[in-house]
Motif scaffolding. Structure first.
Motif, short mmCIF file in Angstrom:
data_model
loop_
_atom_site.label_atom_id
_atom_site.label_comp_id
_atom_site.label_asym_id
_atom_site.label_seq_id
_atom_site.Cartn_x
_atom_site.Cartn_y
_atom_site.Cartn_z
N TYR A 1 6.09 -8.68 2.53
CA TYR A 1 6.10 -10.00 1.90
C TYR A 1 7.31 -10.00 0.97
CZ TYR A 1 1.28 -10.84 3.46
OH TYR A 1 0.15 -11.03 4.20
N VAL B 1 3.96 -3.98 2.68
CA VAL B 1 2.52 -3.73 2.53
C VAL B 1 1.93 -2.99 3.74
CG1 VAL B 1 2.17 -5.71 1.01
CG2 VAL B 1 1.83 -5.99 3.48
N PRO C 1 -10.83 -0.86 1.36
CA PRO C 1 -10.98 -1.52 0.07
C PRO C 1 -10.06 -2.72 -0.06
CG PRO C 1 -9.67 0.46 -0.18
CD PRO C 1 -10.12 0.42 1.26
N SER C 2 -10.26 -3.49 -1.09
CA SER C 2 -9.45 -4.68 -1.36
C SER C 2 -7.96 -4.32 -1.41
CB SER C 2 -9.89 -5.28 -2.70
OG SER C 2 -9.20 -6.48 -2.91
N GLY C 3 -7.15 -5.10 -0.71
CA GLY C 3 -5.70 -4.92 -0.77
C GLY C 3 -5.15 -3.93 0.23
N CYS C 4 -5.98 -3.37 1.13
CA CYS C 4 -5.47 -2.34 2.05
C CYS C 4 -4.78 -2.95 3.27
CB CYS C 4 -6.59 -1.40 2.48
SG CYS C 4 -7.77 -2.13 3.62
N GLY C 5 -4.88 -4.28 3.44
CA GLY C 5 -4.12 -4.92 4.52
C GLY C 5 -4.96 -5.46 5.67
N LYS C 6 -6.26 -5.54 5.51
CA LYS C 6 -7.14 -6.00 6.60
C LYS C 6 -6.82 -7.44 7.00
CE LYS C 6 -10.85 -5.38 4.06
NZ LYS C 6 -10.24 -5.00 2.77
N THR C 7 -6.81 -8.33 6.00
CA THR C 7 -6.56 -9.75 6.29
C THR C 7 -5.16 -9.94 6.85
OG1 THR C 7 -8.14 -10.51 4.64
CG2 THR C 7 -6.41 -12.05 5.25
N THR C 8 -4.21 -9.21 6.29
CA THR C 8 -2.82 -9.30 6.77
C THR C 8 -2.74 -8.97 8.25
OG1 THR C 8 -1.98 -8.76 4.57
CG2 THR C 8 -0.49 -8.38 6.43
N GLU D 1 -14.35 -11.14 7.01
CA GLU D 1 -15.47 -11.08 6.06
C GLU D 1 -16.39 -12.29 6.19
OE1 GLU D 1 -15.32 -8.89 2.90
OE2 GLU D 1 -13.24 -8.20 3.00
N HIS E 1 -15.17 -5.05 3.96
CA HIS E 1 -15.01 -3.88 3.09
C HIS E 1 -16.35 -3.20 2.90
CE1 HIS E 1 -15.89 -7.24 0.29
NE2 HIS E 1 -16.71 -6.33 -0.22
N1 LIG Z 1 1.12 -14.01 0.78
C1 LIG Z 1 1.32 -12.83 0.18
N2 LIG Z 1 2.40 -12.57 -0.56
C2 LIG Z 1 2.62 -11.37 -1.13
N3 LIG Z 1 1.78 -10.33 -1.00
C3 LIG Z 1 0.68 -10.53 -0.28
C4 LIG Z 1 0.37 -11.77 0.36
N4 LIG Z 1 -0.80 -11.64 1.02
C5 LIG Z 1 -1.21 -10.38 0.80
N5 LIG Z 1 -0.34 -9.69 0.04
C6 LIG Z 1 -0.43 -8.28 -0.36
O1 LIG Z 1 -0.61 -7.50 0.80
C7 LIG Z 1 -1.55 -6.45 0.59
C8 LIG Z 1 -2.66 -6.55 1.62
O2 LIG Z 1 -3.39 -7.74 1.37
P1 LIG Z 1 -4.61 -8.21 2.28
O3 LIG Z 1 -4.98 -9.59 1.87
O4 LIG Z 1 -4.24 -8.00 3.70
O5 LIG Z 1 -5.72 -7.18 1.85
P2 LIG Z 1 -7.27 -7.09 2.29
O6 LIG Z 1 -7.46 -5.72 2.81
O7 LIG Z 1 -7.62 -8.22 3.17
O8 LIG Z 1 -8.03 -7.21 0.89
P3 LIG Z 1 -9.41 -7.97 0.50
O9 LIG Z 1 -10.52 -7.01 0.87
O10 LIG Z 1 -9.30 -8.11 -0.99
O11 LIG Z 1 -9.47 -9.26 1.22
C9 LIG Z 1 -1.99 -6.58 -0.85
O12 LIG Z 1 -1.28 -5.68 -1.63
C10 LIG Z 1 -1.66 -8.00 -1.20
O13 LIG Z 1 -1.40 -8.14 -2.56
#
Ligand SMILES: Nc1ncnc2c1ncn2[C@@H]1O[C@H](COP(=O)(O)OP(=O)(O)OP(=O)(O)O)[C@@H](O)[C@H]1O
Ligand SMILES: [Mg+2]
Length: 350
Positions: free
Chosen positions: A13, A18, A37-44, A159, A192
């Motif tokens: 990003y 990430v 866990p939160s922030g590990c990149g699942k949604t990405t 989720e 998660h």
């Molecule tokens: N649009 C964005 N711009 C900048 N950084 C982003 C963006 N979306 C996600 N990130 C970063 O990418 C990393 C992965 O985020 P992601 O949303 O994929 O995590 P996640 O595993 O789905 O977490 P959660 O369980 O909290 O939903 C995080 O460090 C987040 O801060």
């Protein structure tokens, strides 16, 4: 039906990276769970699969075809979001059939597909209601119905149960899994919640900081965690972790001596961490671990007995009819083959 493959995926990003060199194969018809866990990149990873987010590097393949630049609409993927994203002003049947209306299918055909999906999802009596007139679980089913009528090649769930109470969550996770077994659509499911992952997945993909930590069946992750991180993430109550060293062919730490598990790669003098699952331990008159009872938490089915061992909290799961009293000194034991050993510095399984 489709396979999904990630080849050396990189995601940034702006200047922030990430995800680094992530590779993964999901088989045709498989139910894969991205866990971490939160922030590990699942949604990405999910959003890149759907085409809602660009892929910075590497290849995303669906059925072997490169999808990186393909428009979301042309990927044949259906995504169910955490908040369901239902249209509040449309009744259930229209919410379910909307994507087909957009594609200008004949009205009769839409009606048929919507009714078929509603029958599978137990929504037949609710087709004329509005989302606000539904329970959380029913809304969740409408969101799934919307994915179903599209007859997509891949289902993505981010989720989807996190807004539901514990009882409904347990029911819906069974319903989603049964739906999968009936439709056999390749599914990638993000959570998660390790219980959700353990109960639903064919394959768990455990993630950490934009990387994959371990891929395997629920049993693989439970029985042979590849690292301290994996061991600690899977299992409730959490695995007991004890730091020590290999001395005279045994594991030794303050107050605890254990045999080495058969076949371990641990070597003399190495600093290691032993992982002992509460459910693998037994309380008894004799054992290699001695502790003072702090309290017994009854869960209904069994009890989690917390022991104080040299100031550290240690949990043993025991049958509910085993009687223990606070402050009593008890012994606990574990079969050697159930002991997990990890290198304390690297966290790698030994
Ligand atoms: N649009 C964005 N711009 C900048 N950084 C982003 C963006 N979306 C996600 N990130 C970063 O990418 C990393 C992965 O985020 P992601 O949303 O994929 O995590 P996640 O595993 O789905 O977490 P959660 O369980 O909290 O939903 C995080 O460090 C987040 O801060
Ligand atoms: Mg997320």
């Amino acid at each position: 039906m489709a396979t999904v493959a990630y080849r050396n995926i990189v995601k940034s990003y702006g200047a922030v990276r990430v995800m680094e060199d992530l590779s993964l194969d999901i088989a045709d018809g498989e139910f894969a769970v991205l866990l971490g866990p939160s922030g590990c990149g699942k949604t990405t990873l999910l959003r890149m699969t759907a085409g809602l987010e660009t892929v910075t590097g590497g290849d995303l393949l669906i059925d072997g075809a490169r999808m990186n630049e393909v428009h979301p609409r042309d990927r044949d993927i259906a995504m169910v979001f955490q908040n369901y994203a239902l249209y509040p002003t449309m009744p259930v049947w229209e919410n379910i059939g909307f994507s087909l209306e957009v594609r200008k299918l004949p009205k009769a055909e839409i009606r048929k597909k919507v009714e078929a999906a509603a029958a599978v999802l137990n929504l037949t009596d609710y087709l004329d209601r509005y989302p606000r007139e539904l329970s959380g679980g029913q809304r969740q089913r409408v969101a799934m119905g919307r994915a179903m009528v599209r007859e997509a090649k891949v289902f993505l769930f981010d989720e989807p149960l996190s807004n539901l109470d514990a009882k409904l969550r347990a029911q819906m996770r069974m319903e989603i899994r049964q739906l999968h077994d009936r439709l056999e659509t390749t599914t990638i499911y993000v959570t998660h919640d390790q219980i959700e992952a353990m109960t639903m997945a064919d394959k768990i993909v455990l993630m950490k900081g934009g990387r994959i930590e371990q891929v395997g069946t629920p049993d693989d992750l439970f029985d042979a965690p590849a690292s301290l991180y994996a061991a600690d993430f899977i299992g409730t109550p959490a695995i007991n972790l004890i730091e020590g060293a290999v001395v005279d062919g045994a594991f030794k730490s303050a107050g605890i001596h254990l045999p080495l598990p058969p076949g371990t790669a641990a070597t003399a003098g190495q600093r290691v961490t032993a992982g002992l699952r509460p459910s693998d331990m037994t309380l008894g008159a004799a054992g290699s671990i001695t502790g003072r009872v702090v309290l017994a938490e009854k869960t209904g089915v069994e009890q989690n007995v917390h022991l104080d061992i040299g100031g550290a909290d240690f949990v043993v799961t025991a049958p509910r009819d085993v009687s223990v009293r606070p402050d009593e000194t008890v012994q606990a034991d574990i079969p050697p083959q159930k002991i997990h050993l990890f290198d304390s510095a690297s966290g790698a399984r030994l």
